[in-house]
Design an enzyme around this catalytic site. Sequence first.
Site, PDB file in Angstrom:
ATOM      1  N   SER A   1     -10.440  -1.038   6.622  1.00  0.00           N
ATOM      2  CA  SER A   1      -9.873  -0.854   5.280  1.00  0.00           C
ATOM      3  C   SER A   1      -9.188  -2.045   4.646  1.00  0.00           C
ATOM      4  CB  SER A   1      -8.877   0.293   5.305  1.00  0.00           C
ATOM      5  OG  SER A   1      -9.571   1.503   5.202  1.00  0.00           O
TER       6      SER A   1
ATOM      7  N   SER B   1      -9.991   1.630   2.475  1.00  0.00           N
ATOM      8  CA  SER B   1      -9.097   2.478   1.711  1.00  0.00           C
ATOM      9  C   SER B   1      -8.005   1.711   0.959  1.00  0.00           C
ATOM     10  CB  SER B   1      -8.418   3.485   2.648  1.00  0.00           C
ATOM     11  OG  SER B   1      -7.614   2.816   3.611  1.00  0.00           O
TER      12      SER B   1
ATOM     13  N   LYS C   1       0.852  -1.199   0.000  1.00  0.00           N
ATOM     14  CA  LYS C   1       0.000   0.000   0.000  1.00  0.00           C
ATOM     15  C   LYS C   1       0.888   1.250   0.000  1.00  0.00           C
ATOM     16  CE  LYS C   1      -4.064   1.769   2.575  1.00  0.00           C
ATOM     17  NZ  LYS C   1      -5.050   1.470   3.641  1.00  0.00           N
TER      18      LYS C   1
HETATM   19  N1  GLN Z   1     -13.957   3.337   5.812  1.00  0.00           N
HETATM   20  C1  GLN Z   1     -13.351   3.842   6.997  1.00  0.00           C
HETATM   21  C2  GLN Z   1     -13.165   5.337   6.865  1.00  0.00           C
HETATM   22  O1  GLN Z   1     -13.557   5.877   5.878  1.00  0.00           O
HETATM   23  C3  GLN Z   1     -12.075   3.090   7.271  1.00  0.00           C
HETATM   24  C4  GLN Z   1     -10.805   3.685   6.812  1.00  0.00           C
HETATM   25  C5  GLN Z   1      -9.590   2.849   7.179  1.00  0.00           C
HETATM   26  O2  GLN Z   1      -9.691   1.792   7.780  1.00  0.00           O
HETATM   27  N2  GLN Z   1      -8.419   3.370   6.820  1.00  0.00           N
HETATM   28  O3  GLN Z   1     -12.637   5.958   7.731  1.00  0.00           O
END
Ligand code: GLN
Length: 487
Positions: free
Chosen positions: A172, A148, A73
């Site tokens: 995420s 994400s 990532k």
């Molecule tokens: N979907 C969640 C958010 O928008 C999780 C993001 C994450 O785990 N980085 O914050």
Amino acid sequence: METKYLSISEIHNKLKNKELSVKELINDVHKNLESHLSSNFLVTLLENDFDGDELQKMFDEQNLLSAIPFVTKDNFSTKGILTTAGTKILENYYPPIDATITKKLKDKNTILLGKSSLDELGMGGTGLFGFNGEVHHPFDKDRIAGGSSSGSAYAVAAGLVPFATGSDTGDSIRKPASFNGIVGFKPTYGSISRYGVIPYAPSLDHLGYFTRSVEDVAILCDATYGYDEKDFTSIDNTNEYYKNFSKSPKQIKFGFIKQVEKYMKTDLKDSYEKLFEKIKKDGHTIEYIDFNEQLLESIPAVYMMISFSEAVSTHADLDGINFGLRAEGSDYIEIMKKSRTKYFGPNVKKRFTIGSLQLKKENQEELLNRSKKVRTLIIQEIKKLYEKIDILILPPSFSVAPLIKDVLGTDIEDRDDNQGVWIEDILILGNMSGMPSITLPFIKENNLPIGINLNAKPKADLELLQASNYLEQLLSKVINKEGKFNE
Ligand code: GLN
């Protein structure tokens, strides 16, 4: 030779049996990654500049990860390699260091071939908020891949690499895994050092993996767990994961939160019930557990309060002076303001604004500290739950990956506040409490995947992998290729 859709251990065996040379493997994977570049799933495709002999020397029969290609990532620092964290402000950032996890994977002779796209600074769940463009679902371009960690999920689901790294602050790794029909794992908080990974919200951030199997997760745990003096939240949670992951206990006490059920559509509910019958037939138990509903309802708000304030504080240094692209200004305040205004995307700005509001002295007690107290209550409720069960089963998503047109431009705080919005964020329980959590492929609807998620108490990562290994085997027997139960 075709290398698509192979797991780490399958590639290892092919290299060992000389069905494949490392050069053939890397060339093929590189070609496959390249052929998907228009999907925006990578910020950077890395050239592989080793010659055949050098590459072959990377392989070692004793080391399952040797010569295994992967993508990481793009918020994971890679020394001398562009690391953007999905934000325009870091468009030119070449870190001087490797993150600890990058280094550990390098020490195992893995071969990094790409940096994968993410929602800007990890803030988002759709894969539509990255500065280098939207990432769509690998099997249906009209749908999201989820986020994400969208690029990493895409790469593994499309069969391009056997594993990819991710970070998980809310869900995420585990939610995109559900949408994409792959394994997504985050360990107990602190098990993998976060040093050198550009954060979102440090008290909730976890690093982990997308893979094709539980076995591969165990291999990666052995390679990358460990206390790191550079990350004061890291812990020593090492174990013999690979050696023991397949020793599933005779009787596992599974649990399911009662309050979750009423928000499941009939088909999904039926699938869970069918599965529970099969699990019971194998001699395990399933208990329906009560969870304080008010606490469940508070999940999205508490998550937003804590994560947005931590984010604005951790990213104070992305100001065009310490780090990041610089906009012109007559003094340092103007430079900061203009740089941040010009180079952050709208979603990040919104989250920073809400976060800043909570950090104002007069709001800290009322907003932030109260949220932290509720987080503590949630953790206590989870602790209580594990007095009765070993493994908590949660639905990581309640439907297949949504259509882009249905979620475009929306974010966590835009959901309507009808009863039950918290179910979309149920996996955040894992980030609040730090418990290990894994999503496995489960069923399919209209040929699109929906996963199932398993959790264990903090530090019970081995027990979680053992239960997951059991469930993975069971699912391979009871669910057919179309993602339906064999009757
Ligand atoms: N979907 C969640 C958010 O928008 C999780 C993001 C994450 O785990 N980085 O914050």
